[in-house]
Design a protein around this motif. Sequence first.
Motif, short mmCIF file in Angstrom:
data_model
loop_
_atom_site.label_atom_id
_atom_site.label_comp_id
_atom_site.label_asym_id
_atom_site.label_seq_id
_atom_site.Cartn_x
_atom_site.Cartn_y
_atom_site.Cartn_z
N GLY A 560 0.80 -1.23 0.00
CA GLY A 560 0.00 0.00 0.00
C GLY A 560 0.83 1.27 0.00
O GLY A 560 0.28 2.38 -0.04
N PHE A 561 2.17 1.09 0.07
CA PHE A 561 3.04 2.25 0.27
C PHE A 561 2.94 3.27 -0.87
O PHE A 561 2.78 4.48 -0.64
N ALA A 562 2.99 2.80 -2.13
CA ALA A 562 3.00 3.71 -3.28
C ALA A 562 1.75 4.58 -3.31
O ALA A 562 1.82 5.80 -3.50
N LEU A 563 0.59 3.94 -3.04
CA LEU A 563 -0.67 4.69 -3.05
C LEU A 563 -0.68 5.76 -1.95
O LEU A 563 -1.12 6.89 -2.15
N ARG A 564 -0.13 5.36 -0.78
CA ARG A 564 -0.11 6.27 0.37
C ARG A 564 0.74 7.51 0.04
O ARG A 564 0.33 8.65 0.28
N VAL A 565 1.91 7.29 -0.51
CA VAL A 565 2.81 8.40 -0.86
C VAL A 565 2.14 9.29 -1.91
O VAL A 565 2.13 10.53 -1.79
N ALA A 566 1.54 8.62 -2.93
CA ALA A 566 0.88 9.38 -4.00
C ALA A 566 -0.20 10.30 -3.41
O ALA A 566 -0.30 11.49 -3.77
#
Length: 710
Positions: A560-566
């Motif tokens: 889920g990290f990429a979505l969170r950063v985005a």
Amino acid sequence: MPAAPFPPPTPATRRGLWPTRIAWRLALGLGVLVGLVLLALLQSGWQLRLMSDLTQRFATGDMQRLLRVQALTLQTEGVGSALVRLVHAPREDRVKEYTDVDARNRTLDGIIESLSEGLKDVEQEATLRRLVEARTTYAEAFIATVDEIEADNLPAAARALNDQVNPALNAMLRESGALLQRERQRVEEQLAAAQSLFERVALWVGAASLLGVALAAVVAWRTTRSVVAPLARLETAALQIAQGDYRHRMPDTGTQEVDRVGQALNTMADAVAQREQQIVRLAYQDSLTGLPNRTALLYPQHPVPEGYNALLLIDLARLKAINETLGFATGDTLIKELATRSQAVLQTAMARGWVGPRGVVARLAGGSFAMAVRAASRHEVEQLRLALSAAMAQSVACSGHSVDLAIACGLAGAETQDAVAANALLRNAEVALHSAKRAALDHTWYSAAQEAARLDHLSLVSDLRTAVAQSQLQMWLQPKLSLQTGQPVGAEALVRWVHPQRGFVSPAEFVPFAEQTGYITMVTDWMLDQALHTLQRWASTYPQLSIAVNLSTRDLQDPGFALRVAAKVAASGVDPQRLRLEVTESGVMQDAVKSLALLHALRAVGMPLSIDDFGTGYSSLAYLQKMPVSELKIDRSFVDGIDAAPASQRLVKAMIEMGHGLDLVVTAEGVETTAERDMLISLGCDVMQGYLGSKPLHGDVMETWLLSNT
Ligand code: C2E
Ligand code: CA
Ligand code: CA
């Protein structure tokens, strides 16, 4: 434990005539049985032959004689009546009567002659002689009677018949009666003999059979016992071996086959014992250096007589980096060299009496060694440590490189003469080594204060959650400068923790723990928020500057990290180009497939990525090509003293060329001197970061720095 020599297996000993092999015993048993049966058959056959001979003789000899003697009596009586008929016969009938009498006389003679053949009885011979004499008398009387008949003097013929012929015939009858009597007696005797022979044969066969059965029973019993009993002993012995008594020998059972199995079991027990010794050796010995290992130090197989009261924990510095850059063979060479040299130092120290004679060097793990000794005081241990560092002074040449044997020591014990448990010494020495490394010293003694710090350390991790919530964290920024223009191009965000009790805590101290426990993701999120905040503030003043945030291995494995950063970037309104993300090679390699997918997702959102600590990981050029990165940060260890190290220069030059070949910006970390910087410029490096530019700065200090440096 040294291998005790086992006695060689002894061959089965012979016990009298009893064979030592089961096969021979069975053969003997069966042989005896077959022999007995053959003997019984032979004997019975012979006896039967005797019997048949007897019957034969009986039928052909004695019985016929008896019959002949009976015929003799009948013929003699017949001659008497034939003569009476001759005397009274009319003249014309005489010829017929003569023929009859003649025939009877001839028969008589024939019988008498046959009776005299093969006669062995003296009494019978005498009787027969008298019979022959009576026959002669009868012949003379018969002629006299015939003469009277031919002279037609019939009364005289009748007289001659009465007076001469009849007495002679009577004498013959008497003798033949005697003969008959005797023959009957003989036949009875023969029958009795045959009877007794029958009984004897029956007895013989019965006895032989009985003997055979008895012998067979004995042989069967002995053979069975000779197989079963040794097998039972073998079983007992095998059980004993199974219980670990490998020195137990199989007994000599006196049976070859069983003894052969026994010897095989002995060999097996030897082999198992040897293998067990080998396993024990492997369990207590370090295979690379041949030194005792951690287990041998902490759980010795035999108690150490006086025990230890001091321990030096020796750590080969930078082993991980050496393994990764120069290869494991070089790492192994260094470890072996360290083992040899510390062993030699201990030997000398023991020989000189600095420490007790039973000191030991053990390899604990990797480049970590322990020297446990018995020392009078700390002074002697200190002497030992000095000797150790002197022994390591000379660098090691391996595969063309000259590598330093840099060591760090944690020292514990020797406050009193009392022996201390090895594990307690080791634990304290570990604490000491840890604090030596933290303070960048080559050694420290264990102290209670360190212990307190260590315990604090543990509570620190649990404090981290509150730290994030209560804003005990701070984001410090370290500027990055262009090597072409000298102008700042951005900054790296570095976390700091201001602990309410302990004060300033370095990330080197808590980041590894936070990574292990997973709290690091909270730290990353917090740092991202801070960086985006700052970038928002800089949007108008320093739009050209970027901020780089360090990602941990955990973040790279969080789907889920990429979505969170985005989402964070979108919410902040900051140009994603200005938020850099730093990842280490080793972090990516933990799960390359997952991490690469995540890196591509992040890149797709628009954030540029950097490879941190380049040169210390395992990654190959092939992997580097696959990573969607735009910056390469060369690790501090290559930059340190680069101006005076031609080897490092060549290496860094190659890294820069390779980075440029992949269209990457190349940044050098840890630049501390102008000489280092100038060398990097001449090698074509793009960006520098380091104390020379600025130490990491916080808040207003950073703003002030920017004001005077842009
Ligand atoms: P790093 O990412 O390689 O960060 C650079 C480290 O080098 C920083 O140490 C910095 O203070 C130090 N440094 C910079 N210039 C020089 C120099 O000229 N000479 C020397 N000797 N050192 C220099 P710091 O801040 O103690 O951080 C240590 C490590 O902790 C970092 O290494 C990074 O791996 C980790 N770390 C720091 N902050 C964070 C964070 O926010 N998140 C994560 N995941 N890790 C972080
Ligand atoms: Ca970094
Ligand atoms: Ca770095």
